[in-house]
Design a protein around this motif. Structure first.
Motif, PDB file in Angstrom:
ATOM      1  N   GLY A  98      45.757  49.404  36.198  1.00  0.00           N
ATOM      2  CA  GLY A  98      45.524  50.434  35.174  1.00  0.00           C
ATOM      3  C   GLY A  98      44.672  49.882  34.040  1.00  0.00           C
ATOM      4  O   GLY A  98      43.744  50.541  33.554  1.00  0.00           O
ATOM      5  N   CYS A  99      44.980  48.661  33.633  1.00  0.00           N
ATOM      6  CA  CYS A  99      44.181  47.978  32.606  1.00  0.00           C
ATOM      7  C   CYS A  99      42.782  47.699  33.164  1.00  0.00           C
ATOM      8  O   CYS A  99      41.771  47.882  32.481  1.00  0.00           O
ATOM      9  N   GLY A 123      48.225  45.308  29.755  1.00  0.00           N
ATOM     10  CA  GLY A 123      48.723  44.043  30.277  1.00  0.00           C
ATOM     11  C   GLY A 123      48.251  43.802  31.693  1.00  0.00           C
ATOM     12  O   GLY A 123      47.821  44.720  32.392  1.00  0.00           O
ATOM     13  N   GLN A 124      48.302  42.534  32.082  1.00  0.00           N
ATOM     14  CA  GLN A 124      48.002  42.138  33.472  1.00  0.00           C
ATOM     15  C   GLN A 124      49.261  41.455  34.003  1.00  0.00           C
ATOM     16  O   GLN A 124      49.347  40.232  34.052  1.00  0.00           O
ATOM     17  N   PRO A 125      50.253  42.269  34.406  1.00  0.00           N
ATOM     18  CA  PRO A 125      51.543  41.701  34.807  1.00  0.00           C
ATOM     19  C   PRO A 125      51.602  41.227  36.262  1.00  0.00           C
ATOM     20  O   PRO A 125      52.685  40.948  36.767  1.00  0.00           O
ATOM     21  N   GLU A 126      50.452  41.118  36.913  1.00  0.00           N
ATOM     22  CA  GLU A 126      50.453  40.734  38.334  1.00  0.00           C
ATOM     23  C   GLU A 126      51.245  39.458  38.586  1.00  0.00           C
ATOM     24  O   GLU A 126      51.939  39.322  39.583  1.00  0.00           O
ATOM     25  N   ILE A 127      51.112  38.504  37.669  1.00  0.00           N
ATOM     26  CA  ILE A 127      51.771  37.206  37.879  1.00  0.00           C
ATOM     27  C   ILE A 127      53.294  37.361  37.999  1.00  0.00           C
ATOM     28  O   ILE A 127      53.952  36.586  38.690  1.00  0.00           O
ATOM     29  N   VAL A 183      47.720  37.697  41.609  1.00  0.00           N
ATOM     30  CA  VAL A 183      46.798  37.624  40.472  1.00  0.00           C
ATOM     31  C   VAL A 183      46.082  38.971  40.381  1.00  0.00           C
ATOM     32  O   VAL A 183      46.093  39.742  41.344  1.00  0.00           O
ATOM     33  N   PRO A 184      45.462  39.277  39.240  1.00  0.00           N
ATOM     34  CA  PRO A 184      44.708  40.532  39.151  1.00  0.00           C
ATOM     35  C   PRO A 184      43.638  40.571  40.252  1.00  0.00           C
ATOM     36  O   PRO A 184      43.117  39.526  40.631  1.00  0.00           O
ATOM     37  N   GLY A 185      43.338  41.752  40.739  1.00  0.00           N
ATOM     38  CA  GLY A 185      42.387  41.832  41.852  1.00  0.00           C
ATOM     39  C   GLY A 185      41.264  42.826  41.635  1.00  0.00           C
ATOM     40  O   GLY A 185      40.380  42.968  42.477  1.00  0.00           O
ATOM     41  N   LEU A 205      48.474  34.744  32.459  1.00  0.00           N
ATOM     42  CA  LEU A 205      49.489  33.727  32.794  1.00  0.00           C
ATOM     43  C   LEU A 205      50.903  34.140  32.395  1.00  0.00           C
ATOM     44  O   LEU A 205      51.872  33.633  32.945  1.00  0.00           O
ATOM     45  N   THR A 206      51.016  35.037  31.421  1.00  0.00           N
ATOM     46  CA  THR A 206      52.365  35.458  30.989  1.00  0.00           C
ATOM     47  C   THR A 206      52.731  36.855  31.475  1.00  0.00           C
ATOM     48  O   THR A 206      53.901  37.190  31.588  1.00  0.00           O
ATOM     49  N   GLY A 207      51.726  37.697  31.699  1.00  0.00           N
ATOM     50  CA  GLY A 207      52.008  39.098  32.006  1.00  0.00           C
ATOM     51  C   GLY A 207      52.449  39.880  30.778  1.00  0.00           C
ATOM     52  O   GLY A 207      52.787  41.059  30.881  1.00  0.00           O
ATOM     53  N   ASN A 208      52.444  39.238  29.613  1.00  0.00           N
ATOM     54  CA  ASN A 208      52.858  39.929  28.378  1.00  0.00           C
ATOM     55  C   ASN A 208      51.941  41.104  28.075  1.00  0.00           C
ATOM     56  O   ASN A 208      50.735  41.026  28.262  1.00  0.00           O
ATOM     57  N   ARG A 209      52.549  42.158  27.551  1.00  0.00           N
ATOM     58  CA  ARG A 209      51.747  43.330  27.177  1.00  0.00           C
ATOM     59  C   ARG A 209      51.246  43.186  25.746  1.00  0.00           C
ATOM     60  O   ARG A 209      51.907  42.585  24.916  1.00  0.00           O
ATOM     61  N   ILE A 210      50.108  43.770  25.461  1.00  0.00           N
ATOM     62  CA  ILE A 210      49.605  43.811  24.086  1.00  0.00           C
ATOM     63  C   ILE A 210      49.562  45.267  23.614  1.00  0.00           C
ATOM     64  O   ILE A 210      49.417  46.190  24.416  1.00  0.00           O
TER      65      ILE A 210
END
Ligand code: CO8
Length: 261
Positions: free
Chosen positions: A113-114, A132-136, A141-143, A164-169
């Motif tokens: 979505g990001c 966020g990129q929560p794939e981890i 990993v993001p694709g 690396l964290t998957g944390n959202r902003i």
């Protein structure tokens, strides 16, 4: 538009020259299943070819722009089937659109979505949006461009931290780091995005296409090559009637009447 199952399409704006595509799979927070992305690619392609359209807006719901690729659909695919069936390769259709695309993001823009938002040319966000990129967190990993587009538009440290964290902003953080160009109260987001689309659609579509291509070259090549490309496009603009009209209108102190020619 009614032939689609997971998206809604309409024409918006006083001149009906802004295409609005609404992701509409509320039960899965607009998770980007294969069928949805196929429909989205098809709609983007159709609007790209529709001469009455000058800009495209992609949005989701107040709760979710899109919560990522569809995890339930992906969980049992394999390395070899991903290669054989080219898993999610058709996502790139969105970034191939020649016309300007605005992402209007309310709620979750996670993973794919990001990445979908970042495939668009401009991101406007509602104040409760988060990215966020929560794939981890689910072992991948993001694709669809996450590692590359965040690194290029916001720098290494932010890209590393997110991936690396998957944390959202939050929307405010996303604006501060340059991921998002403006933040609005959630309820005003869509009308602001359409207003932006109308402003873009009021320019020469031909020249807007050249401008988009020029900016995109900045992400793909060296500064020297990019500057050379831009200069060539600048010169090329003088082969259009819209350049003659635009400059004539300025000198005559009137509004230009662009013909897309
Ligand atoms: N895929 C499938 N279903 C989803 C997804 C998803 N990504 N996200 C949410 N859903 C579903 C849930 O399973 C749930 O369904 P059900 O009611 O049937 O159980 C429904 O949506 C509502 O979700 P929640 O109950 O979890 O709602 P909450 O408000 O509690 O939480 C969250 C919302 C935080 C968004 C949470 O749903 C979540 O963490 N979702 C997953 C986010 C995620 O990990 N996204 C990354 C996916 S991987 C990816 O995108 C890789 C892209 C690679 C593209 C490659 C192209 C080449």
């Amino acid at each position: 538009g009614s032939s689609y199952q997971h998206i809604l399409t309409e024409k918006k704006g006083a001149k009906q020259n802004v295409a609005l595509i609404t992701l509409n799979r509320p039960k899965a927070l607009n998770a980007l299943c294969d069928a949805l992305v196929t429909e989205l690619g098809d709609a983007v392609e159709k609007f790209d070819r529709d001469e009455s359209i000058g800009a495209v807006v992609i949005t989701g719901s107040e709760k979710a722009f899109a919560a990522g690729a569809d995890i339930k659909e992906m969980q049992n695919t394999t390395f070899s089937s991903n290669i054989r069936l080219r898993l999610l390769e058709h996502w790139s259709k969105i970034s191939q659109c020649k016309k300007p695309i605005i992402a209007a993001v309310n709620g979750f823009a996670l993973g794919g979505g990001c990445e979908l938002a970042m495939m668009c040319d401009i991101i406007y966000a509602g104040d409760k949006a988060n990215f966020g990129q929560p794939e981890i967190l689910i072992g991948v990993v993001p694709g669809a461009g996450g590692t590359q587009r965040i690194a290029r538009s916001c720098g290494k440290s932010k890209a590393m931290e997110m991936c690396l964290t998957g944390n959202r902003i939050t929307a405010a953080e996303a604006e501060k780091m340059g991921l998002v160009s403006k933040v609005f109260p959630a309820g005003e987001l869509l009308s602001e995005a359409i207003k932006l689309g109308e402003k873009i659609a009021s320019q020469s579509p031909l020249i807007a296409q050249l401008a988009k291509e020029c900016v995109n070259v900045a992400f793909e090549t060296s500064l020297q090559e990019g500057l050379r490309f831009e200069k060539k496009m600048f010169y090329a603009a003088f082969a259009t009637e819209d350049q003659k009209e635009g400059m004539k209108a300025f000198v005559e102190k009137r509004a230009p009447n662009f013909k897309n020619n």
